[in-house]
Design a protein around this motif. Structure first.
Motif, short mmCIF file in Angstrom:
data_model
loop_
_atom_site.label_atom_id
_atom_site.label_comp_id
_atom_site.label_asym_id
_atom_site.label_seq_id
_atom_site.Cartn_x
_atom_site.Cartn_y
_atom_site.Cartn_z
N LYS A 1 2.59 -7.79 6.27
CA LYS A 1 2.05 -6.55 6.78
C LYS A 1 2.42 -5.38 5.87
O LYS A 1 3.59 -5.16 5.58
CB LYS A 1 2.60 -6.32 8.18
CG LYS A 1 1.77 -5.32 8.92
CD LYS A 1 2.27 -5.13 10.33
CE LYS A 1 1.74 -3.84 10.85
NZ LYS A 1 2.74 -3.03 11.48
N TYR A 2 1.40 -4.64 5.45
CA TYR A 2 1.63 -3.53 4.54
C TYR A 2 2.53 -2.46 5.15
O TYR A 2 2.40 -2.10 6.30
CB TYR A 2 0.29 -2.89 4.15
CG TYR A 2 0.46 -1.58 3.44
CD1 TYR A 2 0.88 -1.56 2.12
CD2 TYR A 2 0.22 -0.37 4.08
CE1 TYR A 2 1.06 -0.36 1.45
CE2 TYR A 2 0.40 0.83 3.43
CZ TYR A 2 0.82 0.83 2.12
OH TYR A 2 1.00 2.02 1.47
N ARG A 3 3.46 -2.00 4.34
CA ARG A 3 4.28 -0.87 4.76
C ARG A 3 4.21 0.21 3.70
O ARG A 3 4.31 -0.08 2.51
CB ARG A 3 5.74 -1.29 4.87
CG ARG A 3 6.11 -1.59 6.30
CD ARG A 3 7.12 -2.68 6.31
NE ARG A 3 6.58 -3.77 7.13
CZ ARG A 3 7.19 -4.24 8.17
NH1 ARG A 3 8.35 -3.73 8.53
NH2 ARG A 3 6.67 -5.22 8.87
N ARG A 4 4.00 1.45 4.13
CA ARG A 4 3.90 2.55 3.18
C ARG A 4 5.25 2.83 2.54
O ARG A 4 6.21 3.16 3.23
CB ARG A 4 3.39 3.80 3.89
CG ARG A 4 3.21 5.00 2.96
CD ARG A 4 2.75 6.21 3.74
NE ARG A 4 1.35 6.10 4.12
CZ ARG A 4 0.34 6.39 3.31
NH1 ARG A 4 0.57 6.78 2.07
NH2 ARG A 4 -0.89 6.28 3.72
N HIS B 1 4.33 -0.69 -5.38
CA HIS B 1 3.30 -0.15 -4.51
C HIS B 1 2.25 0.63 -5.29
O HIS B 1 1.10 0.65 -4.94
CB HIS B 1 3.92 0.77 -3.43
CG HIS B 1 4.56 0.03 -2.31
ND1 HIS B 1 5.78 -0.61 -2.45
CD2 HIS B 1 4.18 -0.18 -1.03
CE1 HIS B 1 6.11 -1.17 -1.30
NE2 HIS B 1 5.16 -0.93 -0.43
N SER C 1 11.22 -4.51 -0.39
CA SER C 1 10.69 -5.23 0.76
C SER C 1 11.45 -6.52 1.04
O SER C 1 10.95 -7.41 1.70
CB SER C 1 9.22 -5.58 0.52
OG SER C 1 8.50 -4.42 0.20
N PHE D 1 0.74 -8.56 -0.35
CA PHE D 1 0.27 -7.93 0.89
C PHE D 1 1.21 -6.84 1.37
O PHE D 1 0.77 -5.84 1.94
CB PHE D 1 0.05 -8.98 1.98
CG PHE D 1 -1.21 -9.77 1.78
CD1 PHE D 1 -2.45 -9.17 1.99
CD2 PHE D 1 -1.17 -11.08 1.36
CE1 PHE D 1 -3.63 -9.88 1.79
CE2 PHE D 1 -2.34 -11.80 1.15
CZ PHE D 1 -3.56 -11.20 1.37
N LEU D 2 2.52 -7.05 1.14
CA LEU D 2 3.48 -6.03 1.57
C LEU D 2 3.29 -4.72 0.84
O LEU D 2 3.59 -3.65 1.34
CB LEU D 2 4.91 -6.52 1.33
CG LEU D 2 5.55 -7.37 2.42
CD1 LEU D 2 6.84 -7.99 1.90
CD2 LEU D 2 5.85 -6.54 3.65
N SER D 3 2.80 -4.80 -0.40
CA SER D 3 2.76 -3.59 -1.22
C SER D 3 1.35 -3.04 -1.44
O SER D 3 1.17 -2.07 -2.14
CB SER D 3 3.41 -3.87 -2.58
OG SER D 3 2.60 -4.76 -3.30
N SER D 4 0.31 -3.68 -0.85
CA SER D 4 -1.06 -3.18 -1.06
C SER D 4 -1.66 -2.78 0.27
O SER D 4 -1.58 -3.54 1.24
CB SER D 4 -1.94 -4.26 -1.67
OG SER D 4 -1.29 -4.87 -2.76
N THR D 5 -2.27 -1.61 0.33
CA THR D 5 -2.92 -1.21 1.58
C THR D 5 -4.15 -2.11 1.76
O THR D 5 -4.74 -2.59 0.79
CB THR D 5 -3.43 0.24 1.54
OG1 THR D 5 -4.45 0.32 0.55
CG2 THR D 5 -2.34 1.21 1.23
#
Lengths: 274, 286, 243
Positions: free
Chosen positions: C8-11, C17, C60, C110-114
Motif C-alpha cells: 500500500k502506497y504511503r506518501r 519515492h 519502508s 508499490f510502497l513508493s509509487s502512487t
C-alpha cells in the motif's frame, strides 16, 4: 423497560491514532426523547453505534438494562434498541415492501401468521399499505425513509435510534417523518434522534446531548441548551427558530404552528398599538 | 444571447410511463443567480441534466421541444463541448473526485481538453485560489471533510472555465455550518469572477432556501415536471405560501407573509430580532 | 490482510519515492525475473539483501517487515508441500527465499509509487486511457466502497441478521441482504461517477495531455543503468553455470 447507561466511554477506531469519543457518561431511561446534536465528525454516529453494540467501547462501558454490551450480541440488543441508518437504501434488498418488513420479524423468530398481522399493522400506521407489493427502490425518498423506520418498529423495540432522518428530505417529507417519530414517543418508547437539524430536533425531543470533537459539551433540556449562545456556537449549531422567537418576544410554549404563532403576534401587535 | 433557453421541453425516461418534464419554458439570461426548487422528485435534477446535455446523450428517453445552452442545441452537441461553457457540481462530493490529490482532480478536465501543460497549471492554480483551498492541493480526497470535498469538486469544474455554473443540491450531504460556508463561497466566487469582466450565471438546485435567499435574482419552482412559478424571489415564495406548495419557506417569512397585511409591514425582516422590532418590540416591554 | 500492507502506497519524500515510475517499474520487473530464474542460495540472498537496501532507502522497512508475518503462512504451505511430495527442507527453504525475493521486488515498487504514477506508467507503456483510469479509480474507490459495505452490514445486523448462523447454504443466503444493497449502491455510484467524468469532458479529445508529464531525471538514468548491469550480471552468472 430499557435503560441505557454509558460510563466513561472512550472509543477509538482500529488503526486510528486518536479517540473518536472521549470520556462520555450519561444515562437514558424509558420514554425519553433525546437528540444527539453536533457538527459532522463530532462523533454522533459513532456514539449511536456504541449504544446498540455495533461498536464496543475501547474503554469504559455501555450497559443495556444492566448488561454490558460486550456480553450481548448485536441481534440481542437490536431486539430492544432499533437502529435506522441515515441512508435507507443501505438496508433494502427484498423485492417487495412487505418482505422488507418481514426480514427483521423472521430474524427475531416471529411466526408467519404473527408476521403477516404485524406487517399489515405497521404498514398501515406508516401510511405505506398501498405500496405493500411494490419494490422498495421505486419508492420516493420520504417513503423510503418511512419504510426503513417501519421495518425496525415492526418488532416493537423499546427504543429507537434514528441517524439523520431529515437528510435530503423536503418540507412535506420532514413533516411526515416528524409525525411518525412523535407517535413513537407518545407510545412511551424511547427515541434517540441523531441530527444537525436543530428545528427538527426541537420539535421532537425533550432532551439534548451535544457533542463536539468526540466529547459531550452539553446534556440537559434541549430548550435550555439551545438557548445558550456560547454552547450553540461552540457546537457549530444554530438556535432553533422557535426558541429564538420565544427569546425575542418573551412568549413561551410556542409550538410549530405558524398560524397560531402569527395570530398571537398580531394580537400583541394590536395591543401595542392601542 | 441567453445562457439557457428551453422551449416546450418535455422528457420521459425510457421505461417510465410518466414524463419527468412537461412543457418547460424557461429563459435564463447571463449573469443571473437562480434557485430551482420544488418538492423531491419534481424533476429538478432531470432539468439540470438536460442543461448539461447528459440528457439525451447519456440517459435514454424521449426528448421533445427545444433546449439551447449559449445557443448550442443540446440534442446535437456533445457533452464535452457543452462542458466548456457550462459546469455542474453534484450532490455527492465523493463521486466527483476520482484521483488521489485535489490538484490532479482539478487538472482532470483541462487534461481532457488536451490543453498545454503550462495552461493547465495556470488554471489549476487559479481554480484552487478562487475556491480558497490552495492548502489542500496535495491532499487526497479520502482525507477531506465533506465540505472540503465539495469545494474541491467546485474547483475541478472551475478549471474548465465555464460561464454557467450549476449546483445540484450541493449541500445535501453537509452539516449546517459547512453548508453555509459553501453557499457563501459560491456567491463570493461569482462576484470575483464578475469583477474580472466575466458574466457568470449561477443555477442552484436546493431545498435550503434560507441560506440562499439573499443571493438570488430569481426563483423557479418546479412541481410534477412543470414550472409552476418563476420570478422575483420574494414574490415566488409568497405565491408558494399562498398556494401551499410544499417547499422550505424559511419560518421567518412564513410568519411575515401571515402578518404583513394586518400589521402593515412593507419589507421582510432579515432576522427574528428585526421582525419583533417591526411588530413593536418584545411583549414583556410592551 | 496484513500481508497486503506491504503493497500500500504511503506518501513519503525519499529518493526512491521521487523516481519516475517507469524506471522503478523496469527495475522491479527485472528483480522479479531474476528471482524467478535463479535457485542458487547466494543469488537469492543477494537479491533479498539488495532489496532491503532499496526498502530502507524508501524508509519502508517497517511496512515490509509487517508483511513478512503474512508471508509466514505461504512459507508454511511451501514447506508442507515439499515434505509431502518428497522434497527436502533445503528445497523448501530455497523456494521460500525465492518467494520472499519476488514479493519484495513488488513491495518496494508499490510502497513508493502512487496509484496514479502506476497508471501514468501504464499509459506511457501504451495501454489505453480507459484501462489505466479504471485501474486508478478502482484503487481510489476501494475504501469508499468498503465504508459503504460496513454501513450496510451494520444496518442489517441491527435488523437481526447473523451471518455466522446456520449451515453453509444458510450463510450464503444470509449474504444477500448485504450484497444486494451494496451492488445497487455501487451501480448507482458508477453512474454518478460517469456523469461527473463526462461533464469534465472525459473523452473529448483523443489526445489527452497530462498536467505533470513524466520526466526522467538523473536518478532514473542511474536506476536504468543498474537494471542493465543486473541483466548482464544475471546472464554472466548463468553462463558460469550458476542456477
Amino acid at each position: 423497560m430499557v435503560k441505557i447507561v454509558v460510563e466513561s466511554l472512550y472509543f477509538r477506531y482500529p488503526e486510528a491514532s486518536d479517540y473518536a469519543l472521549r470520556n462520555i457518561s450519561f444515562r437514558i431511561v424509558e420514554g425519553e426523547s433525546v437528540a444527539i446534536l453536533g457538527e459532522n465528525g463530532a462523533g454522533k454516529t459513532t456514539l449511536a453505534k456504541n449504544l446498540n453494540g455495533l461498536l464496543k467501547p475501547t474503554e469504559g462501558s455501555v450497559k443495556i438494562d444492566g448488561v454490558d454490551t460486550r456480553n450481548l450480541s448485536v441481534a440481542k440488543i437490536a431486539r430492544k434498541i432499533g437502529f435506522v441508518n441515515h441512508n435507507p437504501e443501505h438496508q433494502f434488498f427484498a423485492e417487495k415492501v412487505e418482505d422488507e418488513v418481514r426480514f427483521g420479524l423472521r430474524n427475531f423468530g416471529f411466526s408467519e401468521e404473527a408476521a403477516d398481522k404485524t406487517i399489515r399493522e405497521v404498514l398501515n400506521v406508516f401510511g405505506l399499505e398501498e405500496y405493500r407489493g411494490k419494490n422498495p427502490f421505486q419508492l420516493s425518498g420520504g417513503e423510503k425513509k418511512r419504510l426503513a423506520i417501519a421495518s425496525i418498529m415492526a418488532w416493537r423495540p423499546e427504543a429507537l435510534i434514528v441517524d439523520e432522518p431529515t437528510i435530503g428530505m423536503d418540507y412535506a417529507q420532514k413533516l411526515n417523518i416528524r409525525r411518525v417519530l412523535r407517535s413513537i414517543v407518545s407510545e412511551g418508547r424511547c427515541v434517540i434522534v441523531i441530527t444537525h437539524d436543530v428545528d427538527f430536533a426541537a420539535s421532537i425531543c425533550e432532551r439534548a446531548i451535544i457533542l463536539s470533537r468526540g466529547e459531550v459539551i452539553g446534556d440537559g433540556r434541549l430548550r435550555d441548551l439551545l438557548s445558550d449562545d456560547t454552547l450553540v456556537e461552540k457546537a457549530s449549531l444554530r438556535k432553533p427558530f422557535l426558541i429564538e422567537l420565544e427569546k425575542e418576544t418573551g412568549l413561551t410554549g410556542l409550538e410549530e404552528d405558524f398560524d397560531a404563532i402569527s395570530s398571537t403576534l398580531v394580537e400583541v401587535f394590536q395591543k401595542c398599538r392601542s | 444571447m441567453a445562457a439557457v433557453e428551453l422551449r416546450k421541453l418535455c422528457f420521459r425516461y425510457a421505461g417510465s410511463e410518466k414524463p419527468a418534464l412537461t412543457d418547460i419554458d424557461l429563459t435564463i439570461e447571463e449573469g443571473e443567480s437562480i434557485l430551482i426548487t420544488g418538492p423531491s422528485g419534481c424533476g429538478k435534477s432531470t432539468l439540470v441534466r438536460v442543461l448539461m446535455g447528459l440528457i439525451p446523450h447519456s440517459y435514454p428517453g424521449e426528448l421533445k421541444g427545444e433546449a439551447y445552452v449559449f445557443g448550442m442545441d443540446v440534442k446535437n452537441t456533445p457533452v464535452s463541448r457543452i462542458a466548456t461553457r457550462c459546469g455542474i457540481v453534484f450532490q455527492n462530493p465523493d463521486n466527483q473526485l476520482f484521483t488521489f490529490s485535489v490538484e490532479d482532480d482539478v487538472a482532470f478536465g483541462p487534461e481532457n481538453l488536451a490543453l498545454p501543460p503550462d495552461e493547465i497549471g495556470r488554471r489549476v492554480d487559479e481554480a484552487l485560489r478562487l475556491v480558497g483551498i490552495e492548502h489542500l492541493r496535495h491532499s487526497s480526497p479520502n482525507n477531506l471533510s465533506g465540505g472540503e470535498q465539495q469545494k474541491a469538486a467546485i474547483a475541478s469544474i472551475l478549471s474548465m472555465k465555464p460561464s454557467l455554473l450549476i449546483f445540484d443540491e450541493p449541500t445535501s450531504m453537509l452539516d449546517p455550518s459547512s453548508s453555509a460556508s459553501l453557499i457563501q463561497r459560491i456567491f463570493e466566487l461569482k462576484r470575483s469572477l464578475d469583477e474580472t469582466g466575466g458574466k457568470t450565471t449561477v443555477i442552484i438546485v436546493e431545498h435550503r432556501i434560507d441560506l440562499l435567499l439573499k443571493h438570488l435574482s430569481r426563483i423557479v419552482v418546479v412541481s410534477e415536471g412543470r414550472v409552476i412559478l418563476d420570478g422575483d424571489p420574494l414574490r415566488v415564495l409568497e405565491d408558494s405560501f399562498r398556494k401551499k406548495i410544499p417547499i422550505n419557506i424559511p419560518p421567518l417569512l412564513q410568519i411575515y407573509f401571515r402578518v404583513k397585511d394586518k400589521c402593515g409591514l412593507k419589507n421582510p425582516p432579515a432576522t427574528v430580532k428585526e421582525l419583533v422590532s417591526m411588530l413593536g418590540g418584545p411583549t414583556s416591554n410592551g | 490482510m496484513s500481508f497486503l500492507r506491504a503493497f500500500k502506497y504511503r506518501r513519503k519524500d525519499t529518493a526512491v519515492h521521487r523516481l519516475d515510475p517507469r524506471s522503478k517499474f523496469l527495475l522491479s520487473t527485472i528483480l522479479m525475473a531474476v528471482s524467478i530464474v535463479f535457485t542458487d542460495i547466494r543469488v537469492l540472498l543477494a537479491l533479498v539483501f539488495g532489496q532491503i537496501i532499496l526498502l530502507s532507502l524508501a524508509e519502508s522497512l517497517r511496512e515490509w517487515l509487517s508483511s513478512l508475518r503474512g508471508l509466514l503462512f505461504f512459507f508454511a504451505v511451501i514447506f508442507a508441500t515439499q515434505l509431502l511430495f518428497g522434497g527436502t527442507l533445503y528445497t523448501g527453504f530455497i523456494l521460500s527465499l525465492r518467494l520472499l525475493a519476488l514479493s519484495s521486488s513488488m513491495s518496494w515498487f508499490f510502497l513508493s509509487s502512487t496509484p496514479e504514477d502506476i497508471g501514468r506508467a501504464m499509459s506511457v507503456a501504451g495501454l489505453p486511457i480507459e484501462l489505466t483510469f479504471s485501474f486508478t479509480m478502482a484503487i481510489r474507490f476501494i475504501p469508499v466502497i468498503y465504508d459503504e459495505f460496513q454501513s450496510i452490514y451494520d444496518t442489517q445486523r441491527s435488523r437481526g441478521l447473523e451471518l455466522e448462523k446456520g449451515g453453509f447454504r444458510n450463510r450464503i443466503r444470509n449474504l444477500m441482504p448485504v450484497l444486494i444493497p451494496l451492488l445497487v449502491g455501487t451501480i448507482r455510484r458508477t453512474y454518478e461517477i460517469a456523469d461527473a467524468m463526462e461533464v469534465r469532458a472525459f473523452g473529448a479529445s483523443p489526445k489527452r495531455t497530462t498536467f505533470k508529464p513524466l520526466r526522467l531525471k538523473s536518478g532514473d538514468y542511474l536506476v536504468c543503468a543498474a537494471s542493465a548491469i543486473l541483466v548482464a550480471l544475471a546472464a554472466y552468472l548463468k553462463l558460469l553455470g550458476i542456477e
